[in-house]
Write a protein that holds these residues in place. Structure first.
Motif, PDB file in Angstrom:
ATOM      1  N   VAL A 134       0.834  -1.204   0.000  1.00 49.35           N
ATOM      2  CA  VAL A 134       0.000   0.000   0.000  1.00 49.35           C
ATOM      3  C   VAL A 134       0.865   1.250   0.000  1.00 49.35           C
ATOM      4  O   VAL A 134       0.563   2.246  -0.671  1.00 49.35           O
ATOM      5  CB  VAL A 134      -0.950   0.004   1.218  1.00 49.35           C
ATOM      6  N   CYS A 135       1.975   1.195   0.729  1.00 49.16           N
ATOM      7  CA  CYS A 135       2.879   2.355   0.799  1.00 49.16           C
ATOM      8  C   CYS A 135       3.710   2.525  -0.468  1.00 49.16           C
ATOM      9  O   CYS A 135       4.237   3.614  -0.723  1.00 49.16           O
ATOM     10  CB  CYS A 135       3.833   2.207   1.986  1.00 49.16           C
ATOM     11  N   THR A 149       2.170   9.029   7.039  1.00 47.56           N
ATOM     12  CA  THR A 149       2.720  10.070   6.162  1.00 47.56           C
ATOM     13  C   THR A 149       4.225  10.187   6.354  1.00 47.56           C
ATOM     14  O   THR A 149       4.978  10.383   5.387  1.00 47.56           O
ATOM     15  CB  THR A 149       2.032  11.416   6.444  1.00 47.56           C
ATOM     16  N   ALA A 150       4.677  10.049   7.611  1.00 46.99           N
ATOM     17  CA  ALA A 150       6.110  10.122   7.895  1.00 46.99           C
ATOM     18  C   ALA A 150       6.855   8.947   7.259  1.00 46.99           C
ATOM     19  O   ALA A 150       7.963   9.119   6.735  1.00 46.99           O
ATOM     20  CB  ALA A 150       6.346  10.138   9.403  1.00 46.99           C
ATOM     21  N   ILE A 151       6.247   7.762   7.284  1.00 43.82           N
ATOM     22  CA  ILE A 151       6.903   6.585   6.699  1.00 43.82           C
ATOM     23  C   ILE A 151       7.118   6.776   5.199  1.00 43.82           C
ATOM     24  O   ILE A 151       8.236   6.622   4.691  1.00 43.82           O
ATOM     25  CB  ILE A 151       6.077   5.313   6.977  1.00 43.82           C
ATOM     26  N   VAL A 152       6.061   7.096   4.468  1.00 38.83           N
ATOM     27  CA  VAL A 152       6.225   7.237   3.017  1.00 38.83           C
ATOM     28  C   VAL A 152       7.029   8.491   2.676  1.00 38.83           C
ATOM     29  O   VAL A 152       7.678   8.553   1.629  1.00 38.83           O
ATOM     30  CB  VAL A 152       4.863   7.257   2.286  1.00 38.83           C
ATOM     31  N   GLY A 153       7.024   9.481   3.565  1.00 35.96           N
ATOM     32  CA  GLY A 153       7.809  10.694   3.346  1.00 35.96           C
ATOM     33  C   GLY A 153       9.299  10.411   3.294  1.00 35.96           C
ATOM     34  O   GLY A 153      10.050  11.135   2.634  1.00 35.96           O
ATOM     35  N   GLN A 154       9.728   9.346   3.992  1.00 34.22           N
ATOM     36  CA  GLN A 154      11.137   8.968   3.954  1.00 34.22           C
ATOM     37  C   GLN A 154      11.557   8.512   2.554  1.00 34.22           C
ATOM     38  O   GLN A 154      12.743   8.529   2.219  1.00 34.22           O
ATOM     39  CB  GLN A 154      11.393   7.826   4.946  1.00 34.22           C
ATOM     40  N   GLU A 192      11.977  -1.631   8.142  1.00 33.25           N
ATOM     41  CA  GLU A 192      12.940  -0.763   8.842  1.00 33.25           C
ATOM     42  C   GLU A 192      12.264   0.533   9.291  1.00 33.25           C
ATOM     43  O   GLU A 192      12.388   0.959  10.443  1.00 33.25           O
ATOM     44  CB  GLU A 192      14.120  -0.469   7.919  1.00 33.25           C
ATOM     45  N   LEU A 193      11.542   1.166   8.376  1.00 27.79           N
ATOM     46  CA  LEU A 193      10.888   2.435   8.695  1.00 27.79           C
ATOM     47  C   LEU A 193       9.735   2.252   9.679  1.00 27.79           C
ATOM     48  O   LEU A 193       9.502   3.104  10.550  1.00 27.79           O
ATOM     49  CB  LEU A 193      10.370   3.083   7.408  1.00 27.79           C
ATOM     50  N   GLU A 227       9.986   9.900  -0.118  1.00 33.85           N
ATOM     51  CA  GLU A 227       9.464  10.995  -0.941  1.00 33.85           C
ATOM     52  C   GLU A 227       8.205  10.576  -1.685  1.00 33.85           C
ATOM     53  O   GLU A 227       8.018  10.866  -2.872  1.00 33.85           O
ATOM     54  CB  GLU A 227      10.539  11.503  -1.910  1.00 33.85           C
ATOM     55  N   LEU A 228       7.327   9.869  -0.953  1.00 36.46           N
ATOM     56  CA  LEU A 228       6.046   9.432  -1.492  1.00 36.46           C
ATOM     57  C   LEU A 228       4.918  10.054  -0.689  1.00 36.46           C
ATOM     58  O   LEU A 228       5.141  10.652   0.358  1.00 36.46           O
ATOM     59  CB  LEU A 228       5.941   7.895  -1.442  1.00 36.46           C
ATOM     60  N   GLY A 229       3.701   9.914  -1.191  1.00 40.28           N
ATOM     61  CA  GLY A 229       2.533  10.424  -0.482  1.00 40.28           C
ATOM     62  C   GLY A 229       1.455   9.355  -0.412  1.00 40.28           C
ATOM     63  O   GLY A 229       1.538   8.314  -1.072  1.00 40.28           O
ATOM     64  N   LEU A 230       0.429   9.614   0.399  1.00 38.89           N
ATOM     65  CA  LEU A 230      -0.682   8.679   0.568  1.00 38.89           C
ATOM     66  C   LEU A 230      -2.004   9.423   0.514  1.00 38.89           C
ATOM     67  O   LEU A 230      -2.109  10.559   0.992  1.00 38.89           O
ATOM     68  CB  LEU A 230      -0.584   7.964   1.926  1.00 38.89           C
ATOM     69  N   SER A 231      -3.003   8.763  -0.032  1.00 43.51           N
ATOM     70  CA  SER A 231      -4.350   9.322  -0.006  1.00 43.51           C
ATOM     71  C   SER A 231      -4.997   9.013   1.336  1.00 43.51           C
ATOM     72  O   SER A 231      -4.514   8.166   2.102  1.00 43.51           O
ATOM     73  CB  SER A 231      -5.202   8.721  -1.121  1.00 43.51           C
ATOM     74  N   ARG A 232      -6.116   9.669   1.619  1.00 40.85           N
ATOM     75  CA  ARG A 232      -6.839   9.401   2.854  1.00 40.85           C
ATOM     76  C   ARG A 232      -7.304   7.951   2.918  1.00 40.85           C
ATOM     77  O   ARG A 232      -7.245   7.309   3.972  1.00 40.85           O
ATOM     78  CB  ARG A 232      -8.043  10.347   2.941  1.00 40.85           C
ATOM     79  N   ASP A 233      -7.756   7.410   1.774  1.00 40.14           N
ATOM     80  CA  ASP A 233      -8.198   6.016   1.749  1.00 40.14           C
ATOM     81  C   ASP A 233      -7.039   5.055   1.996  1.00 40.14           C
ATOM     82  O   ASP A 233      -7.207   4.021   2.659  1.00 40.14           O
ATOM     83  CB  ASP A 233      -8.848   5.688   0.397  1.00 40.14           C
ATOM     84  N   GLN A 234      -5.873   5.366   1.465  1.00 39.48           N
ATOM     85  CA  GLN A 234      -4.704   4.506   1.691  1.00 39.48           C
ATOM     86  C   GLN A 234      -4.308   4.501   3.169  1.00 39.48           C
ATOM     87  O   GLN A 234      -3.967   3.453   3.728  1.00 39.48           O
ATOM     88  CB  GLN A 234      -3.533   4.973   0.828  1.00 39.48           C
ATOM     89  N   ILE A 235      -4.372   5.659   3.795  1.00 44.40           N
ATOM     90  CA  ILE A 235      -4.047   5.735   5.227  1.00 44.40           C
ATOM     91  C   ILE A 235      -5.032   4.919   6.041  1.00 44.40           C
ATOM     92  O   ILE A 235      -4.646   4.174   6.952  1.00 44.40           O
ATOM     93  CB  ILE A 235      -4.024   7.209   5.696  1.00 44.40           C
TER      94      ILE A 235
END
Length: 247
Positions: free
Chosen positions: A45-46, A76-81, A55-56, A83-91
């Motif tokens: 998903v991420c 958001t912090a995990i995928v930010g490592q 690891e993250l 340089e990715l983003g997530l939608s509200r549904d993905q979260i």
């Protein structure tokens, strides 16, 4: 020779400590360890390779467990490592998958807790767990209904092995440290509790842990369909306060 053996057995029993309450960790104790499939599902998903994701996942977990950040901020912090983003549904999906990954009961440990409850030992849960997951676990893990207290790190702003969360536990239980048995699968958590005088035993398998506990404490333990009963008698009237159900 018979009298000598009998006296030795009595002396051995007398050396065992009595405890008045039992505190269980949750992850890898009452519930089974997360599987590789669990981690791969969340990694997918991420959009992160599962080795890097694992690891993250753990590296960024402490603020989430402590309640400093919520689920959306954590993911958001995990995928930010990366340089990715997530939608509200993905979260929402990630929080659901994460919650479901920690609700498979370790049946041996659950049965041990039931035995202790039946024998009148007050039970307490002491777990590092974030808000969203703790509420899911409270609602979906039926065995916790027999626990008098559910102590989640997110509600106290402290995580194991920080000593403050153990002090919170002692204040809540109003039981002396030497009268408590604490079971946890992480050595650093066991060592921290022991520094406060709490009887602490490292949990690995139910069988091995029960054997270590039985050799030191006067308390019922499971043993392949039979159990050794404690020599003490307790009232089994203790229950988790109703207020916990609404948390």
């Amino acid at each position: 020779m018979h009298d000598t053996a009998k006296r030795s057995a009595i002396q051995g029993l007398s050396q065992k400590r009595s405890v008045r309450a039992v505190v269980f960790d949750y992850g890898n104790v009452l519930c089974l360890e997360q599987t590789l499939e669990d981690m791969k599902g969340m990694a997918l998903v991420c959009g992160i390779p599962h080795e890097r994701f694992s690891e993250l996942y753990w590296k960024l977990r402490p603020p989430y467990d402590r309640g400093d950040i919520d689920g959306p901020a954590y993911w958001t912090a995990i995928v930010g490592q990366q340089e990715l983003g997530l939608s509200r549904d993905q979260i929402a999906t990630l929080i659901k998958l994460d919650s479901e990954s920690i609700t498979r009961p370790n049946q041996g440990a659950v049965q041990w807790a039931k035995l202790l409850h039946h024998e009148g030992f007050p039970l307490t849960l002491l777990s590092n767990m974030p808000l969203e997951l703790s509420r899911h676990v409270t609602q979906s893990f039926p065995s916790l209904s027999t626990f008098e207290y559910l102590i989640y790190s997110c509600d106290y702003g402290s995580i194991k092995p920080e000593l403050s969360i153990y002090r919170n536990c002692l204040e809540l239980l109003k039981v002396a440290p030497q009268d408590i048995l604490y079971l946890d699968d992480r050595a650093e958590n066991v060592e921290a509790a022991a520094r406060l005088g709490i009887n602490s035993v490292l949990f690995d398998t139910v069988e091995k842990t029960a054997s270590r506990v039985e050799s030191r404490f006067d308390i019922p333990v499971p043993s392949y369909g039979r159990c050794r009963q404690s020599s003490s008698q307790y009232s089994s009237t203790n229950r988790r306060p109703d207020r916990m159900k609404s948390d």
